[in-house]
Design an enzyme around this catalytic site. Structure first.
Site, PDB file in Angstrom:
ATOM      1  N   SER A   1      -9.603   1.552   3.257  1.00 17.99           N
ATOM      2  CA  SER A   1      -9.185   2.520   2.395  1.00 17.99           C
ATOM      3  C   SER A   1      -7.903   1.472   1.061  1.00 17.99           C
ATOM      4  O   SER A   1      -7.061   2.419   0.524  1.00 17.99           O
ATOM      5  CB  SER A   1      -8.439   3.594   2.762  1.00 17.99           C
ATOM      6  OG  SER A   1      -6.990   2.957   3.760  1.00 17.99           O
TER       7      SER A   1
ATOM      8  N   LYS B   1       0.960  -1.728   0.026  1.00 15.64           N
ATOM      9  CA  LYS B   1      -0.093  -0.069   0.091  1.00 15.64           C
ATOM     10  C   LYS B   1       1.185   1.275   0.190  1.00 15.64           C
ATOM     11  O   LYS B   1       1.741   1.482   0.460  1.00 15.64           O
ATOM     12  CB  LYS B   1      -0.966  -0.354   1.351  1.00 15.64           C
ATOM     13  CG  LYS B   1      -1.682   1.335   1.391  1.00 15.64           C
ATOM     14  CD  LYS B   1      -2.544   1.009   2.578  1.00 15.64           C
ATOM     15  CE  LYS B   1      -4.083   1.380   2.393  1.00 15.64           C
ATOM     16  NZ  LYS B   1      -4.644   2.014   4.013  1.00 15.64           N
TER      17      LYS B   1
ATOM     18  N   SER C   1      -9.666  -0.564   7.294  1.00 11.44           N
ATOM     19  CA  SER C   1      -9.399  -0.379   6.355  1.00 11.44           C
ATOM     20  C   SER C   1      -8.710  -1.594   5.588  1.00 11.44           C
ATOM     21  O   SER C   1      -8.303  -1.434   4.671  1.00 11.44           O
ATOM     22  CB  SER C   1      -7.950   0.864   5.774  1.00 11.44           C
ATOM     23  OG  SER C   1      -8.568   2.292   5.599  1.00 11.44           O
TER      24      SER C   1
HETATM   25  N1  GLN Z   1     -12.691   4.641   7.216  1.00  5.76           N
HETATM   26  C1  GLN Z   1     -12.159   4.892   8.151  1.00  5.76           C
HETATM   27  C2  GLN Z   1     -12.021   5.742   8.072  1.00  5.76           C
HETATM   28  O1  GLN Z   1     -11.467   6.972   7.183  1.00  5.76           O
HETATM   29  C3  GLN Z   1     -11.072   3.352   8.275  1.00  5.76           C
HETATM   30  C4  GLN Z   1      -9.275   4.029   7.669  1.00  5.76           C
HETATM   31  C5  GLN Z   1      -8.526   3.397   7.969  1.00  5.76           C
HETATM   32  O2  GLN Z   1      -8.603   2.485   8.803  1.00  5.76           O
HETATM   33  N2  GLN Z   1      -7.418   3.695   7.886  1.00  5.76           N
HETATM   34  O3  GLN Z   1     -11.392   6.665   9.023  1.00  5.76           O
END
Ligand code: GLN
Length: 483
Positions: A143, A68, A167
């Site tokens: 994400s 990532k 994410s």
């Molecule tokens: N959807 C969550 C957020 O926007 C989690 C994002 C993540 O785990 N990096 O904070």
């Protein structure tokens, strides 16, 4: 389709070790699929060109993988999918990546994500949205959407993601692959660009639970360069995959299995419970007081940490520089206005607001007490259960283009996943069904801290008796030639 792609990472490594497949052929096949599919799926921000040493005698040696793009790799661009870091080349490599490379992994490239890993649709990237390989009109979740798509579409055999509030698990569920957020502190955060440091963890996204265990065995362990790293010893996880669930008590928390969960998801989770029962586990509904508030506390705490972590991008110390200002303050404003996208700005503003004046007591402290309550709830659940089973999401992944309509509704969808980050628990998402529209459904397993082996063994057992993790989207492996 090239049969190589159907192998798991462990199977491919075995074939390479036995001389049945050449490492270079696997690498070329991976590059061919990435190059053919990326214009459509947009799962990669950059492909790597550098030669990487061949190391033998490691369980995953020679297997192409992806990282990532918020995890640093020396001499490769690490953008966090933000204009702010469009040209950033880190001088060092994250511990997790370093451990994989020194075990002979081959990194094909850096995957697309929501800007700074903030979001759950992989649409807020400066480099454009990632598409779901099962249906291009849908988001792959986020994400770590690029990592999940790269695995689901046969571009690589596994990928690293990061999980702050779901994410890894969310995109894994949306794309029909297996993803695991390990216990907080077991995988070093050194080299992971911070979003909310007390929740951030790196973890694997792979074809199945056995691959996840093998990857975690390589990347877990104490690291002096991360102050929240857990001291050892770390028992190998792969050795815990017996498939035997006799005596394992599994709870399904009522707050996560109510009318907000749609029918296909409910059905898939209860079928999943049946399979786990047949393997010897007992499964019962349980009451989980207060856990429904966990997601609200998560958003308060994550935004406040994001606002301070992202303060370093001022165009001087880090990040792109906007046009000249008449003073330094104005210069910072120009740089930050130019470098950050809309959702990141929203989180920074929210976080700063939540910490100012009386809001600190009203919101921040309250969120901390909800976090402690969630920890207490989990502690009492662990008296009765070894594992919890929940959905990953209440329904299908969002359609592309809907992300900005109602951000708060999107935040609410994280209610099944964010609680694991609040309490630092190991949590895994595995495919457990396919809905009528042809999109995968995910089930989540949670355990007490350091119960990573129990989670992986339950997923391994489930995957012995089911085929969901072997389903592939139509695009799978296309572009990789035939054998
Ligand atoms: N959807 C969550 C957020 O926007 C989690 C994002 C993540 O785990 N990096 O904070």
């Amino acid at each position: 389709m090239n049969r190589l792609f159907d192998l798991t990472a462990l199977e491919l490594a075995g074939a390479i070790a036995r001389g049945e497949v050449r490492r270079d052929d696997a690498i070329h096949a991976a590059f061919a699929v990435c190059t053919a599919q990326n214009p459509q799926l947009n799962s990669f921000i950059s492909l790597t060109s550098a030669a990487q040493p061949d190391v033998v005698n490691s369980p995953l040696s020679g297997v192409p993988m992806a990282v990532k793009d918020n995890i640093c790799m020396a001499r490769s661009r690490t953008t966090c999918a933000s204009r702010m870091l469009e040209h950033f080349i880190p001088p060092y490599t994250a511990t997790a990546v370093e451990r994989l490379l020194s075990a002979g992994a081959f990194c094909v490239g850096k995957t697309n994500l929501d800007e700074f890993a903030i979001g759950s649709t992989s649409e807020t990237s400066y480099f454009g949205p990632v598409k779901n390989p099962w249906n291009l009109a849908y988001s792959p979740g986020g994400s770590s959407g690029g990592s999940a798509v790269a695995v689901a579409s046969g571009q690589v055999w596994y990928a690293l993601g990061s999980d702050t509030g779901g994410s890894i698990r969310h995109p894994a569920a949306c794309c029909g692959v297996t993803g695991m957020k390990p216990t907080y502190g077991t995988v070093s955060r050194y080299g992971l660009v911070s979003y909310a440091s007390s929740f951030d963890q790196i973890g694997p996204i792979a074809r199945d639970a056995a691959d996840c265990a093998a990857i975690l065995d390589l990347i877990r362990g104490h690291d002096d360069r991360d102050s929240t790293s857990r001291p050892g010893p770390y028992a190998p996880l792969s050795g815990q995959l017996t498939g035997d669930l006799r005596g394992i008590r599994i709870g399904i928390p009522d707050v996560y299995f109510d009318q907000r969960v749609d029918e296909p998801t409910r059905q898939a989770i209860s079928d999943c419970a049946d399979v786990l029962r047949q393997r010897g586990a007992t499964v019962a509904l349980c009451h989980a007081a207060g856990l429904e508030h966990a997601v609200h506390a998560y958003y308060v705490l994550a935004c406040t940490q994001a606002s301070s972590n992202l303060a370093r991008y001022d165009g001087v110390r880090f990040g792109c520089r906007g046009c000249e200002g008449s003073n330094v303050q104005e210069q910072f404003v120009h740089s930050r206005s130019l470098g950050f996208g809309r959702e990141v700005k929203r989180r920074i503003l929210l976080g700063t607001h939540l910490l100012s004046g009386d809001n600190y007591e009203t919101y921040y402290k309250k969120a901390l007490s909800v976090l402690h309550q969630a920890e207490d709830t989990f502690r009492s659940l662990w008296q009765e259960f070894d594992l919890l089973l929940t959905p990953v999401m209440p329904g299908p992944p969002p359609k592309l283009g809907q992300e900005s309509n109602n951000p708060v509704a999107l935040y609410q969808e994280d209610r099944y996943v964010a609680c694991a980050n609040l309490a630092g628990l190991p949590a895994l998402s595995m495919p457990c069904g396919i809905r009528q529209e042809g999109l995968p459904i995910g089930a989540q397993l949670l355990a007490p801290p350091m119960g990573d082996g129990t989670v992986l063994n339950a997923a391994f057992a489930f995957q012995q008796d089911t085929h969901w993790h072997r389903r592939r989207p139509p695009i799978f492996g296309l572009g990789g030639g035939t054998t």
